[in-house]
Design a protein around this motif. Structure first.
Motif, mmCIF file in Angstrom:
data_model
loop_
_atom_site.group_PDB
_atom_site.id
_atom_site.type_symbol
_atom_site.label_atom_id
_atom_site.label_comp_id
_atom_site.label_asym_id
_atom_site.label_seq_id
_atom_site.Cartn_x
_atom_site.Cartn_y
_atom_site.Cartn_z
ATOM 1 N N GLY A 82 0.780 -1.219 0.000
ATOM 2 C CA GLY A 82 0.000 0.000 0.000
ATOM 3 C C GLY A 82 0.814 1.272 0.000
ATOM 4 N N MET A 83 2.124 1.161 -0.191
ATOM 5 C CA MET A 83 3.005 2.336 -0.192
ATOM 6 C C MET A 83 3.812 2.386 -1.487
ATOM 7 S SD MET A 83 4.390 2.490 3.746
ATOM 8 C CE MET A 83 4.743 0.730 3.882
ATOM 9 N N MET A 84 4.231 3.604 -1.843
ATOM 10 C CA MET A 84 5.088 3.782 -3.009
ATOM 11 C C MET A 84 6.449 3.178 -2.680
ATOM 12 S SD MET A 84 4.065 7.700 -4.163
ATOM 13 C CE MET A 84 4.160 8.360 -2.501
ATOM 14 N N HIS A 85 6.859 2.216 -3.483
ATOM 15 C CA HIS A 85 8.098 1.514 -3.195
ATOM 16 C C HIS A 85 8.657 0.956 -4.502
ATOM 17 C CE1 HIS A 85 10.960 -0.605 -0.593
ATOM 18 N NE2 HIS A 85 10.840 -1.634 -1.449
ATOM 19 N N GLY A 86 9.916 1.358 -4.799
ATOM 20 C CA GLY A 86 10.522 0.950 -6.063
ATOM 21 C C GLY A 86 10.634 2.156 -6.978
ATOM 22 N N ALA A 87 10.620 1.881 -8.273
ATOM 23 C CA ALA A 87 10.755 2.970 -9.242
ATOM 24 C C ALA A 87 9.405 3.644 -9.461
ATOM 25 C CB ALA A 87 11.285 2.420 -10.562
ATOM 26 N N GLY A 88 9.470 4.977 -9.623
ATOM 27 C CA GLY A 88 8.225 5.692 -9.863
ATOM 28 C C GLY A 88 8.462 7.147 -10.202
ATOM 29 N N THR A 89 7.381 7.805 -10.582
ATOM 30 C CA THR A 89 7.424 9.232 -10.919
ATOM 31 C C THR A 89 6.330 9.946 -10.138
ATOM 32 O OG1 THR A 89 8.267 8.787 -13.142
ATOM 33 C CG2 THR A 89 7.252 10.943 -12.750
ATOM 34 N N TYR A 90 6.727 10.971 -9.393
ATOM 35 C CA TYR A 90 5.771 11.775 -8.629
ATOM 36 C C TYR A 90 5.738 13.159 -9.252
ATOM 37 C CZ TYR A 90 3.071 13.288 -4.561
ATOM 38 O OH TYR A 90 2.073 13.728 -3.731
ATOM 39 N N THR A 91 4.550 13.610 -9.626
ATOM 40 C CA THR A 91 4.380 14.922 -10.262
ATOM 41 C C THR A 91 3.511 15.800 -9.365
ATOM 42 O OG1 THR A 91 4.493 13.882 -12.441
ATOM 43 C CG2 THR A 91 3.608 16.127 -12.324
ATOM 44 N N TRP A 92 4.068 16.948 -8.983
ATOM 45 C CA TRP A 92 3.308 17.897 -8.176
ATOM 46 C C TRP A 92 2.461 18.788 -9.081
ATOM 47 C CZ3 TRP A 92 7.919 15.933 -6.653
ATOM 48 C CH2 TRP A 92 8.043 15.510 -5.316
ATOM 49 N N CYS A 93 1.478 19.415 -8.483
ATOM 50 C CA CYS A 93 0.521 20.187 -9.280
ATOM 51 C C CYS A 93 1.156 21.400 -9.949
ATOM 52 C CB CYS A 93 -0.659 20.635 -8.416
ATOM 53 S SG CYS A 93 -0.197 21.711 -7.042
ATOM 54 N N ASP A 94 2.280 21.886 -9.437
ATOM 55 C CA ASP A 94 2.914 23.065 -10.050
ATOM 56 C C ASP A 94 3.922 22.689 -11.123
ATOM 57 O OD1 ASP A 94 4.980 22.068 -8.543
ATOM 58 O OD2 ASP A 94 5.430 23.943 -7.510
ATOM 59 N N GLY A 95 4.019 21.400 -11.451
ATOM 60 C CA GLY A 95 4.895 20.971 -12.544
ATOM 61 C C GLY A 95 6.217 20.399 -12.128
ATOM 62 N N VAL A 96 6.546 20.429 -10.838
ATOM 63 C CA VAL A 96 7.786 19.805 -10.371
ATOM 64 C C VAL A 96 7.640 18.297 -10.442
ATOM 65 C CG1 VAL A 96 9.390 19.571 -8.437
ATOM 66 C CG2 VAL A 96 8.252 21.759 -8.855
ATOM 67 N N VAL A 97 8.694 17.624 -10.927
ATOM 68 C CA VAL A 97 8.626 16.180 -11.138
ATOM 69 C C VAL A 97 9.854 15.499 -10.534
ATOM 70 C CG1 VAL A 97 8.533 14.326 -12.843
ATOM 71 C CG2 VAL A 97 7.327 16.482 -13.276
ATOM 72 N N TYR A 98 9.602 14.400 -9.824
ATOM 73 C CA TYR A 98 10.692 13.525 -9.386
ATOM 74 C C TYR A 98 10.491 12.164 -10.029
ATOM 75 C CZ TYR A 98 13.385 10.202 -6.622
ATOM 76 O OH TYR A 98 14.244 9.196 -6.235
ATOM 77 N N ALA A 99 11.533 11.680 -10.676
ATOM 78 C CA ALA A 99 11.512 10.349 -11.278
ATOM 79 C C ALA A 99 12.700 9.574 -10.735
ATOM 80 C CB ALA A 99 11.583 10.438 -12.798
ATOM 81 N N GLY A 100 12.407 8.504 -9.975
ATOM 82 C CA GLY A 100 13.497 7.744 -9.394
ATOM 83 C C GLY A 100 12.974 6.681 -8.460
ATOM 84 N N THR A 101 13.745 6.396 -7.444
ATOM 85 C CA THR A 101 13.377 5.328 -6.525
ATOM 86 C C THR A 101 12.695 5.865 -5.278
ATOM 87 O OG1 THR A 101 15.585 5.394 -5.533
ATOM 88 C CG2 THR A 101 15.224 3.828 -7.327
ATOM 89 N N PHE A 102 11.775 5.036 -4.754
ATOM 90 C CA PHE A 102 11.084 5.314 -3.503
ATOM 91 C C PHE A 102 11.323 4.129 -2.568
ATOM 92 C CE2 PHE A 102 9.046 7.897 -6.612
ATOM 93 C CZ PHE A 102 8.476 8.978 -5.962
ATOM 94 N N ALA A 103 11.338 4.407 -1.277
ATOM 95 C CA ALA A 103 11.476 3.332 -0.286
ATOM 96 C C ALA A 103 10.410 3.540 0.781
ATOM 97 C CB ALA A 103 12.867 3.349 0.332
ATOM 98 N N PHE A 104 9.317 2.770 0.642
ATOM 99 C CA PHE A 104 8.200 2.848 1.577
ATOM 100 C C PHE A 104 7.771 4.300 1.820
ATOM 101 C CE2 PHE A 104 10.374 -1.151 2.566
ATOM 102 C CZ PHE A 104 9.322 -2.031 2.322
#
Length: 377
Positions: A82-104
């Motif tokens: 139920g948590m973000m874990h592994g590779a992923g992309t998080y996009t904020w509403c103002d256009g900032v983007v993180y693409a990489g790894t997450f750990a729980f």
């Protein structure tokens, strides 16, 4: 279906908001170019408004999936328990983007952050902060940093470049986002400082080379200025009779205070003269010995760069010679207090009272009475 991602948050920003702040870049090498700013705010308790993807036997999000987060944010990538874990992309509403790894639900590992203004960070992160090795490129200027980070700040070894060509830069030690330790700074003019830094300024022992002015200072520094003992050398090549070239060199070795010759020191002039004595704010002031190029010596008091007349050891023959002294034989003379325009070195003038006064000409290869400019060029 509305779900809550119970995330272990880091930082104090509003949950689910885009990274706050931006990197402020000052093009001047004398200032901190990239200020600390959190890359990833606290992501605790973000609300999932919709989810597309697989679920485990407990109904928790698992595997690849897409989650729309309350506030206009979005995550696409791997889930576990139920948590973000592994590779992923998080996009904020103002256009900032993180693409990489997450750990729980923590931004941890390696990844890339991009901002709408074109700024980009590529490297290691821990708990939402730059940590490890990484490179940051500012979108609004050519400044970019490549090196080590600790808890979101430049710390360790790294290089901060100030132009696209990477010809102007600082390379060396950092501490809490400030230059600290041993480092080399190369300025747009080509001037180079090599030595110790503390609190983002030249502090300790170092060497500054002004390439365009052909000057070198080696010695102690305090808050970006020579302070303590040091050696300052002026070099210049001048045309002499017969179109030949002659290497000229003035040098001062002694004490400095706040960027000025102050205390005890020796000044060696290119024509062979030498002063050994006390200085005050770049002027000969106090007790001293001045040896002229022909071997004559004045020993006594100086006041604001001038010899005190009553202590001048002149005999009749020497007094007559003082009315016309060749500072550099065949090049120039001083007559009755007048200075020939081509004077380059220390001159002896006989004042109207008949007493001599020693002064440094305005064109003395960079030897000036006013404060020396120690700012990098």
């Amino acid at each position: 279906m509305v779900e809550t991602l119970a995330m272990s948050g880091t930082g104090s920003d509003v949950a689910g908001a885009a990274p706050t702040g931006r990197f402020r870049v000052d093009p001047s090498p004398s200032a901190s170019a990239i200020q600390n700013a959190p890359i990833d705010p606290k992501l605790a308790d973000v609300i999932v408004e919709s989810y597309e993807g697989a679920r485990d036997d407990a109904g928790r999000m698992t595997g690849p999936g897409v989650a729309s987060i309350q506030g206009g944010h979005k995550f696409e990538g791997e889930f576990k328990d139920g948590m973000m874990h592994g590779a992923g992309t998080y996009t904020w509403c103002d256009g900032v983007v993180y693409a990489g790894t997450f750990a729980f639900n923590k931004v941890t590992g390696e990844g890339t952050f991009t901002w709408p203004d074109g700024s980009i960070y590529v490297g290691q992160v821990r708990n939402g902060l730059r940590h490890g090795s990484g490179r940051f490129q500012c979108g609004s200027s050519p400044a970019h940093y490549d090196g080590e980070w600790v808890d979101g700040r430049r710390h360790g070894q790294g290089t901060l470049f100030y132009n696209v060509e990477e010809t102007s830069f600082y390379r060396g030690g950092w501490s809490a986002d400030r230059r600290d330790g041993e480092g080399v700074a190369v300025y747009p003019s080509g001037s180079v400082y090599t030595g110790a830094w503390r609190d983002d300024k030249k502090n300790g022992h170092g060497k500054m080379e002004w390439k365009a002015r052909r000057e070198v200072y080696t010695g102690e520094w305090k808050d970006d200025k020579p302070h303590g003992r040091g050696l300052h050398v002026w070099n210049e090549t001048r045309a002499v009779a017969g179109a030949a070239q002659k290497q000229m060199c003035n040098r001062y070795e002694g004490e400095f205070s706040d960027g000025l010759r102050h205390g005890l020191g020796k000044f060696y002039y290119s024509n062979g003269s030498m002063y050994d004595g006390e200085w005050e704010k770049n002027l000969k002031h106090g007790r001293g010995v001045f040896t002229f190029e022909d071997g004559e010596i004045y020993e006594g008091d100086f006041v604001h760069d001038r010899m005190v007349r009553q202590r001048w050891p002149l005999g009749p023959q020497t007094h007559a010679r003082a009315h016309m002294r060749a500072v550099e034989p065949g090049l120039f003379v001083v007559v009755d207090g007048g200075i020939d325009p081509c004077v380059l070195c220390v001159c002896v003038c006989v004042m109207a009272t008949g007493g001599p006064a020693e002064t440094e000409g305005q064109n003395t290869l960079g030897v000036r009475r006013e404060s020396h400019d120690f700012s990098p060029h």
